[in-house]
Design a protein around this motif. Structure first.
Motif, PDB file in Angstrom:
ATOM      1  N   LEU A 172      -8.232  10.579 -11.204  1.00  0.00           N
ATOM      2  CA  LEU A 172      -9.358   9.678 -11.470  1.00  0.00           C
ATOM      3  C   LEU A 172      -8.919   8.266 -11.119  1.00  0.00           C
ATOM      4  N   GLY A 173      -9.621   7.637 -10.185  1.00  0.00           N
ATOM      5  CA  GLY A 173      -9.275   6.282  -9.783  1.00  0.00           C
ATOM      6  C   GLY A 173     -10.499   5.400  -9.726  1.00  0.00           C
ATOM      7  N   ARG A 215      -6.633   4.175  -3.616  1.00  0.00           N
ATOM      8  CA  ARG A 215      -5.402   4.941  -3.835  1.00  0.00           C
ATOM      9  C   ARG A 215      -5.652   6.449  -3.834  1.00  0.00           C
ATOM     10  N   GLY A 216      -6.759   6.871  -4.440  1.00  0.00           N
ATOM     11  CA  GLY A 216      -6.966   8.283  -4.727  1.00  0.00           C
ATOM     12  C   GLY A 216      -6.767   9.214  -3.546  1.00  0.00           C
ATOM     13  N   LEU A 230     -13.195   2.167  -0.537  1.00  0.00           N
ATOM     14  CA  LEU A 230     -12.649   3.151   0.390  1.00  0.00           C
ATOM     15  C   LEU A 230     -12.202   2.525   1.708  1.00  0.00           C
ATOM     16  N   ASP A 231     -12.796   1.408   2.051  1.00  0.00           N
ATOM     17  CA  ASP A 231     -12.513   0.779   3.336  1.00  0.00           C
ATOM     18  C   ASP A 231     -12.496  -0.727   3.143  1.00  0.00           C
ATOM     19  N   ILE A 273       0.830  -1.198   0.000  1.00  0.00           N
ATOM     20  CA  ILE A 273       0.000   0.000   0.000  1.00  0.00           C
ATOM     21  C   ILE A 273       0.870   1.255   0.000  1.00  0.00           C
ATOM     22  N   GLY A 274       1.818   1.317   0.932  1.00  0.00           N
ATOM     23  CA  GLY A 274       2.642   2.511   1.036  1.00  0.00           C
ATOM     24  C   GLY A 274       3.601   2.692  -0.118  1.00  0.00           C
ATOM     25  N   GLY A 275       4.282   1.613  -0.518  1.00  0.00           N
ATOM     26  CA  GLY A 275       5.239   1.709  -1.622  1.00  0.00           C
ATOM     27  C   GLY A 275       4.574   2.068  -2.932  1.00  0.00           C
ATOM     28  N   ASP A 276       3.388   1.554  -3.142  1.00  0.00           N
ATOM     29  CA  ASP A 276       2.608   1.856  -4.351  1.00  0.00           C
ATOM     30  C   ASP A 276       2.281   3.348  -4.415  1.00  0.00           C
TER      31      ASP A 276
END
Length: 493
Positions: free
Chosen positions: A187-188, A195-196, A221-222, A159-162
């Protein structure tokens, strides 16, 4: 119509390290797209951004396609960065389905892998009002993870590295293209709805880049909503989309036609589930109401205690057929109708990957004149399987990042759009989430739109056109609807 003009190579890749073969040099073609009442002249650039670590060793090459209107005032012309989900999906779904200058003409209800993959002009392209930059995360499309360092690879697939990699790619593209002063949007779709908000915060806080607006399609979102059978909100969120799919098979519907289901899902349905399967009266009420709403066998509904899982709905709604998790209104013949359980390709995701892939490759080679000598991956299951979702007891979510981004920038516009028949990221999850968010006086509202269609609702012609118009209005601050938490059909918050 669209035609290709001159072709020129620009900005070659950095010098290659020994044993590292890069993607082709950047190529720009000049195009004209005829839209209703006017035409758009634009430069189409295909190339890549190389990510390096602190020792200047290559981590990954990220494929990037940019469409920019010619002779535009870059200080006023918006630029939108586009990402699909997964994790492990390239951005071709949005490029060829909704917002790019060309699209593939597909009907999820009737088409499959053999559907025509010829790209056609997209009359609903967002080039009408914004430049577009499509970025494929490492491991998707033509983007490649180059490093052989295990820890570095694991970081890219986290998640963080992306978020770090994508934020760097956005900042470097803006800097290299002279667009740092332009209005900037993200736009995601799906996982890129996750990610957005995190990207906006990363760009705001660490990259010195302010984002004017965030458009999230079918967002996750969650991740808690995918956490298992013990949470009754899983079934609460699914029910309106399941009933929408049932009703849509009889006649076209809008979200207003689901007001009764939404009220029941968040009211008596939730209350009866919380009473538990040991409460006979509650099970009786659930059985009667759910079998009436869905048409499922009352004996099945009773056996399930009124908890209709997505997989059950897919298999049981129509005897001998299986529905799509990505669009519950679409069904195909069950390849194993006598099996108690079966593993079948999703009618929408599995059915549309081939024509979307072929159309994207046709754009690369025929329109953009960019020819990587490697395999194009619209989706990569290995990326998803290797994804690091984090550790500890906290669940990954992006709602707090969304609220923080809105708090620090009261001008940040947010539009969230869903398809009514989506069983993967049901629209009611977002409805329920928005109702729970605290008011933020002075901040731009979060606008919500729900259209006919599934996870990729933009393959519906009417929904694609409506999305185009709603986003154009939102980017110009012209949206009218206001979300009322007490109103089941509200439009924004």
């Amino acid at each position: 119509m669209v035609f290709s003009g001159s072709v020129r190579a620009q900005r070659p890749d950095p010098p290659h390290e020994a044993g590292v073969t890069g993607l082709p040099e950047e190529v720009t073609t000049h195009q004209v797209l005829a839209l209703p009442g006017h035409e758009v002249r634009f430069a189409a650039t295909a190339g890549s951004i190389r990510l390096r670590d602190g020792k200047n060793s290559t981590l990954a090459d990220m494929a990037v396609i940019a469409y920019q209107a010619e002779d535009a005032d870059v200080a006023a012309r918006p630029v939108t960065f586009v990402f699909n989900g997964g994790p492990g999906m390239a951005s071709a779904w949005l490029q060829m389905g909704a917002v790019g200058p060309w699209r593939v003409r597909i009907d999820p209800a009737t088409d499959g892998p053999s559907a025509t993959a010829v790209p056609v002009p997209n009359l609903e392209t967002w080039l009408d009002f914004t430049d577009l930059v499509f970025i494929d995360p490492p491991g998707t499309g033509y983007s490649r993870i180059v490093t052989t360092d295990g820890e570095a690879r694991r970081r890219l697939l986290s998640i963080g590295g992306d978020i770090d990699a994508l934020a760097e790619a956005i900042r470097r593209w803006l800097d290299g293209s002279g667009r740092l002063v332009s209005p900037k949007y993200i736009l995601g779709e799906s996982y890129s709805g996750f990610r957005g908000p995190r990207l906006v915060r990363k760009l705001q806080s660490d990259e010195g880049v302010g984002i004017s607006g965030l458009i999230l399609l079918s967002p996750l979102l969650d991740a808690h909503v995918m956490s298992g059978y013990a949470d009754p909100l899983n079934w609460v969120d699914l029910l309106p989309s399941e009933v929408a799919a049932v009703r849509a098979r009889r006649a076209p519907i809008s979200r207003a036609d689901l007001a009764d289901v939404e009220a029941y899902a968040a009211g008596d349905y939730l209350v009866d589930m919380l009473l538990g399967v040991g409460d006979a009266a509650a099970v009786d009420r659930l059985t009667a109401r759910l079998s009436g709403l869905t048409g499922l066998d009352p004996a099945l509904v009773r056996r399930l205690g009124g908890r209709i899982d997505r997989s059950v709905f897919q298999r049981e709604l129509t005897p001998g057929r299986v529905g799509s998790a990505y669009d519950g209104s679409v069904a195909r013949p069950n390849p194993e109708p006598r099996a108690l359980e079966s593993d079948f390709p999703d009618p929408v995701l599995g059915g549309l990957e081939a024509p979307v892939t072929a159309a994207m490759m046709a754009v690369y080679s025929g329109k953009l004149n960019w020819h990587p000598d490697t395999v194009y991956h619209l989706s990569d299951g290995a990326v998803f399987a290797a994804w690091d979702w984090g550790h500890g007891m906290g669940r990954p979510e992006s709602i707090s990042a969304l609220q923080a981004a809105r708090s620090v920038d009261p001008h940040l516009r947010v539009l969230i759009a869903h398809g009514m028949f989506d069983l993967i990221t049901p629209y009611f999850t977002t409805v329920r989430t928005l109702r729970l968010l605290p008011e933020m006086p002075g901040s731009a509202p979060i606008e919500l739109r729900v259209y006919p269609g599934g996870h990729m609702f933009y393959f519906d012609d009417g929904s694609r056109a409506a999305l185009h118009d709603d986003v154009r209005a939102a980017l110009h601050g012209d949206a009218k609807a206001v979300f009322d938490p007490a109103d089941a059909t509200g439009g924004s918050r």
